[in-house]
Scaffold this motif. Structure first.
Motif, PDB file in Angstrom:
ATOM      1  N   GLU A 296     -15.162   8.365  -2.130  1.00 36.36           N
ATOM      2  CA  GLU A 296     -14.592   7.331  -1.244  1.00 36.36           C
ATOM      3  C   GLU A 296     -13.249   6.841  -1.789  1.00 36.36           C
ATOM      4  N   LYS A 297     -13.189   6.635  -3.110  1.00 33.15           N
ATOM      5  CA  LYS A 297     -11.960   6.131  -3.749  1.00 33.15           C
ATOM      6  C   LYS A 297     -10.788   7.097  -3.522  1.00 33.15           C
ATOM      7  N   LYS A 298     -11.098   8.397  -3.635  1.00 35.69           N
ATOM      8  CA  LYS A 298     -10.057   9.415  -3.464  1.00 35.69           C
ATOM      9  C   LYS A 298      -9.493   9.370  -2.030  1.00 35.69           C
ATOM     10  N   ILE A 299     -10.386   9.301  -1.046  1.00 33.83           N
ATOM     11  CA  ILE A 299      -9.949   9.264   0.364  1.00 33.83           C
ATOM     12  C   ILE A 299      -9.188   7.971   0.656  1.00 33.83           C
ATOM     13  N   ILE A 300      -9.720   6.837   0.151  1.00 32.21           N
ATOM     14  CA  ILE A 300      -9.080   5.536   0.397  1.00 32.21           C
ATOM     15  C   ILE A 300      -7.662   5.516  -0.178  1.00 32.21           C
ATOM     16  N   ASP A 301      -7.508   5.964  -1.414  1.00 33.55           N
ATOM     17  CA  ASP A 301      -6.177   5.960  -2.054  1.00 33.55           C
ATOM     18  C   ASP A 301      -5.180   6.806  -1.271  1.00 33.55           C
ATOM     19  N   GLU A 302      -5.642   7.971  -0.819  1.00 33.37           N
ATOM     20  CA  GLU A 302      -4.777   8.878  -0.064  1.00 33.37           C
ATOM     21  C   GLU A 302      -4.339   8.243   1.263  1.00 33.37           C
ATOM     22  N   VAL A 303      -5.307   7.652   1.981  1.00 29.26           N
ATOM     23  CA  VAL A 303      -5.016   7.100   3.315  1.00 29.26           C
ATOM     24  C   VAL A 303      -4.209   5.813   3.222  1.00 29.26           C
ATOM     25  N   VAL A 304      -4.463   4.991   2.212  1.00 30.13           N
ATOM     26  CA  VAL A 304      -3.728   3.730   2.064  1.00 30.13           C
ATOM     27  C   VAL A 304      -2.230   3.997   1.851  1.00 30.13           C
ATOM     28  N   LEU A 305      -1.905   5.091   1.137  1.00 34.88           N
ATOM     29  CA  LEU A 305      -0.490   5.463   0.962  1.00 34.88           C
ATOM     30  C   LEU A 305       0.169   5.792   2.307  1.00 34.88           C
ATOM     31  N   LEU A 306      -0.592   6.481   3.176  1.00 37.44           N
ATOM     32  CA  LEU A 306      -0.085   6.835   4.512  1.00 37.44           C
ATOM     33  C   LEU A 306       0.103   5.587   5.374  1.00 37.44           C
ATOM     34  N   ILE A 307      -0.847   4.636   5.243  1.00 45.45           N
ATOM     35  CA  ILE A 307      -0.746   3.377   5.998  1.00 45.45           C
ATOM     36  C   ILE A 307       0.497   2.607   5.550  1.00 45.45           C
ATOM     37  N   LYS A 308       0.723   2.585   4.233  1.00 47.57           N
ATOM     38  CA  LYS A 308       1.877   1.853   3.681  1.00 47.57           C
ATOM     39  C   LYS A 308       3.204   2.456   4.180  1.00 47.57           C
ATOM     40  N   GLU A 309       3.232   3.782   4.263  1.00 48.36           N
ATOM     41  CA  GLU A 309       4.437   4.455   4.771  1.00 48.36           C
ATOM     42  C   GLU A 309       4.745   4.039   6.207  1.00 48.36           C
ATOM     43  N   LYS A 310       3.678   3.877   7.010  1.00 49.95           N
ATOM     44  CA  LYS A 310       3.873   3.569   8.427  1.00 49.95           C
ATOM     45  C   LYS A 310       4.121   2.086   8.691  1.00 49.95           C
ATOM     46  N   THR A 311       3.438   1.224   7.935  1.00 48.88           N
ATOM     47  CA  THR A 311       3.469  -0.213   8.272  1.00 48.88           C
ATOM     48  C   THR A 311       4.041  -1.095   7.169  1.00 48.88           C
ATOM     49  N   ASP A 312       4.257  -0.524   5.984  1.00 44.82           N
ATOM     50  CA  ASP A 312       4.720  -1.278   4.818  1.00 44.82           C
ATOM     51  C   ASP A 312       3.703  -2.365   4.431  1.00 44.82           C
ATOM     52  N   GLU A 313       2.436  -2.122   4.773  1.00 46.89           N
ATOM     53  CA  GLU A 313       1.381  -3.102   4.514  1.00 46.89           C
ATOM     54  C   GLU A 313       0.641  -2.737   3.227  1.00 46.89           C
ATOM     55  N   THR A 314       0.389  -3.736   2.380  1.00 42.95           N
ATOM     56  CA  THR A 314      -0.356  -3.519   1.135  1.00 42.95           C
ATOM     57  C   THR A 314      -1.808  -3.936   1.345  1.00 42.95           C
ATOM     58  N   MET A 315      -2.748  -3.084   0.917  1.00 45.86           N
ATOM     59  CA  MET A 315      -4.174  -3.384   1.117  1.00 45.86           C
ATOM     60  C   MET A 315      -4.924  -3.275  -0.197  1.00 45.86           C
ATOM     61  N   GLN A 316      -6.013  -4.056  -0.311  1.00 49.59           N
ATOM     62  CA  GLN A 316      -6.864  -3.932  -1.493  1.00 49.59           C
ATOM     63  C   GLN A 316      -7.634  -2.608  -1.393  1.00 49.59           C
ATOM     64  N   THR A 317      -7.896  -1.965  -2.532  1.00 51.63           N
ATOM     65  CA  THR A 317      -8.586  -0.667  -2.515  1.00 51.63           C
ATOM     66  C   THR A 317      -9.788  -0.624  -3.461  1.00 51.63           C
ATOM     67  N   THR A 318     -10.169  -1.777  -3.978  1.00 50.14           N
ATOM     68  CA  THR A 318     -11.242  -1.785  -4.988  1.00 50.14           C
ATOM     69  C   THR A 318     -12.606  -2.182  -4.425  1.00 50.14           C
ATOM     70  N   LYS A 319     -12.632  -2.658  -3.181  1.00 52.32           N
ATOM     71  CA  LYS A 319     -13.896  -3.146  -2.611  1.00 52.32           C
ATOM     72  C   LYS A 319     -14.185  -2.489  -1.260  1.00 52.32           C
ATOM     73  N   VAL A 320     -15.470  -2.153  -1.077  1.00 52.59           N
ATOM     74  CA  VAL A 320     -15.970  -1.781   0.251  1.00 52.59           C
ATOM     75  C   VAL A 320     -17.250  -2.586   0.469  1.00 52.59           C
ATOM     76  N   TRP A 321     -17.797  -2.540   1.671  1.00 47.70           N
ATOM     77  CA  TRP A 321     -19.036  -3.281   1.953  1.00 47.70           C
ATOM     78  C   TRP A 321     -20.094  -2.326   2.475  1.00 47.70           C
ATOM     79  N   ARG A 322     -21.339  -2.591   2.091  1.00 49.39           N
ATOM     80  CA  ARG A 322     -22.459  -1.721   2.482  1.00 49.39           C
ATOM     81  C   ARG A 322     -23.387  -2.452   3.456  1.00 49.39           C
ATOM     82  N   ALA A 323     -24.062  -1.648   4.287  1.00 46.92           N
ATOM     83  CA  ALA A 323     -25.085  -2.189   5.190  1.00 46.92           C
ATOM     84  C   ALA A 323     -26.354  -2.455   4.394  1.00 46.92           C
ATOM     85  N   VAL A 324     -26.998  -3.589   4.660  1.00 48.49           N
ATOM     86  CA  VAL A 324     -28.243  -3.940   3.965  1.00 48.49           C
ATOM     87  C   VAL A 324     -29.391  -3.993   4.970  1.00 48.49           C
TER      88      VAL A 324
END
Length: 558
Positions: free
Chosen positions: A452-480
């Motif tokens: 998940e970390k590998k995919i998130i890091d890759e996609v967040v870079l693409l998002i930043k290129e398009k929107t110049d938006e910075t996002m947190q990448t250390t947390k996700v949420w799970r269904a309980v």
């Protein structure tokens, strides 16, 4: 002194009279040349009794009890009675070949008693069958979870009163409405009939029916939906409506034959579930701003793409509600009309009567509309007329079956639209999926795993290129899972979107008949997130989970 039991004496007299009547009718059968029948030990076919209303059957002293094709067996008490003759003539006029039997009042009461199993159906204002009655609203209010439905169904199955089929039917429908299911699936297996609800796009089993009960249940459903009761070897489609207070929910019924009996899917068209605004859909701020601008234009075409059940129609309704004004005329051609919009002229496709999307669109054009919504573009002719409408001063909204926004253009070319005019008519191609939202009561914060970390890091870079938006990448949420979300961990759904705007760069590609990949590559410069990026963004803000987005979007590759 001897005391007589009056009740016992009355019962004895009643029994004697019944016996005398049976014997008398056997004599009369010889006189009239009509065979005598005692229906008490025989099964009564609900398909047969549905051919005449209960009141009319009682008044005419007739009891249809078996239907095979057009061969109808009818029990009568008095062959010379005028009302009886009228009722029989009416059935013959409808093409039924009648086989007559003489029967007693007791036998006829056996037939009429079956109306209780299939009663409760009334005509609604729309001309479709409706279920009404006290307690439906209360019953719906009792169902909050799948467990509530399962336990109530168990109680209804074990009930032995005369109307237990009606109870089962009411519980299945009320349960689905109460927990906001979109579909009810009834699936025969070798030993049992499985009942499942589709909630937020996922199927959940709520109970089973024995085969013996299912036959009666199926007859009641077919009667309500206006289907042929005596046909079990071909697919059928019908509908009925349920009225709860001021709310009318239409139920679309599809019946299909299978190895162990007829499978049924009931689709619940609940106006409340479709009544969402454009802001509620879950679009990114940039895409929302872009669409708000595009839908207000005086002409053009916006196409929404995606598989069945991805929320395309709900999005188009949201467009119509956003731009609604008494100053403009709006028309829709739909199959079916899922939600009635105030101030909008809505028409429904009826293919068997020749009223197709194409015919509906041609008719709509003669009504001088400003905005036209076409439920679906299925063929080249409809596409050409829709594009012509967009070119001649109309705003057109429609859907197309492709997987991506970029795929809309090759699809239009494939069904025969000239590439050059696509650039002049199409303004935006949209694509969407629906992902379940995490339950806010029980979702759990977690760290992403290595993949998940590998995919998130890759996609967040693409998002930043398009929107110049910075996002947190250390947390996700799970269904309980908790009581409030039926122990699924999810409650409600959110859209995952992408769009391609028709700009000069995309238009320049059209002469070359571009592939989906080529369009997607050029569209990157527009700064609009694709579904992969939009899904990851929704994961990182805690709206949904990684597993859920991956269920509807391929996160592995671009």
């Amino acid at each position: 002194m001897v005391h007589f039991d009056d009740t016992a004496k009355d019962d004895k007299l009643t029994e004697l009279r019944k016996q005398e009547e049976e014997e008398f009718l056997q004599v009369m059968a010889d006189k009239y040349g009509i065979p005598y029948i005692d229906l008490n030990p025989l099964p009564i076919d609900t398909a047969a009794i549905s051919l005449i209303k209960e009141g009319a059957a009682r008044e005419a002293l007739v009891g249809p009890f078996q239907l095979t094709g057009k061969q109808l067996k009818v029990a009568i008490f008095a062959p010379t009675e005028s009302k009886t003759k009228e009722a029989l003539a009416s059935m013959e006029e409808r093409g039924y070949k009648i086989e007559l039997y003489l029967a007693s009042h007791a036998s006829l009461e056996k037939v009429w008693g079956r109306y209780a199993e299939v009663s409760g159906a009334t005509k609604s204002e729309a001309g479709v069958l409706g279920i009404e009655g006290e307690g439906m609203e209360t019953l719906v209010g009792r169902f909050k979870t799948l467990t509530d439905v399962s336990s109530e169904l168990e109680t209804a199955f074990t009930s032995k009163d005369a109307r237990h089929i009606s109870k089962i039917f009411s519980v299945i429908l009320a349960g689905a409405i109460g927990i906001r299911a979109s579909d009810i699936h009834i699936e025969p297996a070798e030993d049992l009939i499985h009942i499942r609800y589709r909630v937020d796009g996922i199927l959940h089993e709520v109970g089973t029916l024995p085969q013996t009960v299912y036959h009666l249940f199926s007859s009641r459903l077919k009667l309500l939906a206006g289907l042929k009761l005596n046909v079990g070897t071909e697919s059928q489609d019908g509908r009925f409506s349920i009225k709860i207070a001021d709310l009318e929910i239409e139920v679309r019924v599809s019946v299909i034959p299978g190895a162990y009996g007829e499978g049924v899917v009931m689709r619940l068209l609940n106006p409340q579930s479709l009544n969402v605004t454009l802001e509620d859909l879950g679009m990114s701020p940039r895409l929302l701003t872009l669409l708000e601008r595009e839908i207000k234009k005086p002409h053009g075409m916006i196409l929404n793409t995606g598989p069945t059940g991805s929320g395309k129609t709900t999005t188009l309704y949201a467009f119509l509600k956003k731009i609604y004004s008494p100053e403009i005329k709006m028309m829709t051609i739909e199959d079916p009309i899922e939600y009635h919009l105030a101030g909008v002229s809505q028409t429904q496709v009826e293919a068997d009567k020749g009223y197709t999307f194409l015919e509906g669109l041609r008719a709509a054009m003669r009504q001088d509309p400003d905005v036209i919504m076409i439920g679906e573009i299925r063929d080249g002719e409809t596409a050409k007329v829709a594009i012509n409408a967009a070119l001649t001063g109309h705003m057109v909204f429609s859907t197309l079956h492709t997987n991506t926004a970029a795929g809309a253009i090759p699809r239009l070319i494939d069904i025969g639209v000239t590439p050059k005019i696509i650039g002049s008519s199409l303004t935006v191609a949209l694509a969407q999926r629906l992902a379940r939202k995490l339950c806010v009561e029980c979702k759990k914060e977690d760290a992403p795993n290595e993949r998940e970390k590998k995919i998130i890091d890759e996609v967040v870079l693409l998002i930043k290129e398009k929107t110049d938006e910075t996002m947190q990448t250390t947390k996700v949420w799970r269904a309980v899972g908790c009581e409030k979300c039926n122990n699924t961990g999810y409650k409600g759904r959110v859209g995952v979107f992408e769009a391609v705007l028709m700009d000069e760069n995309i238009e320049a590609l059209l002469d070359t008949i571009p592939s989906e990949r080529e369009i997607r590559e050029v569209a990157k410069k527009q700064g609009i997130l694709n579904m992969r990026e939009d899904g990851i963004q929704k994961i990182l803000v805690g709206a949904t989970s990684f597993d859920e987005v991956e269920r509807v979007v391929d996160l592995e590759k671009e």
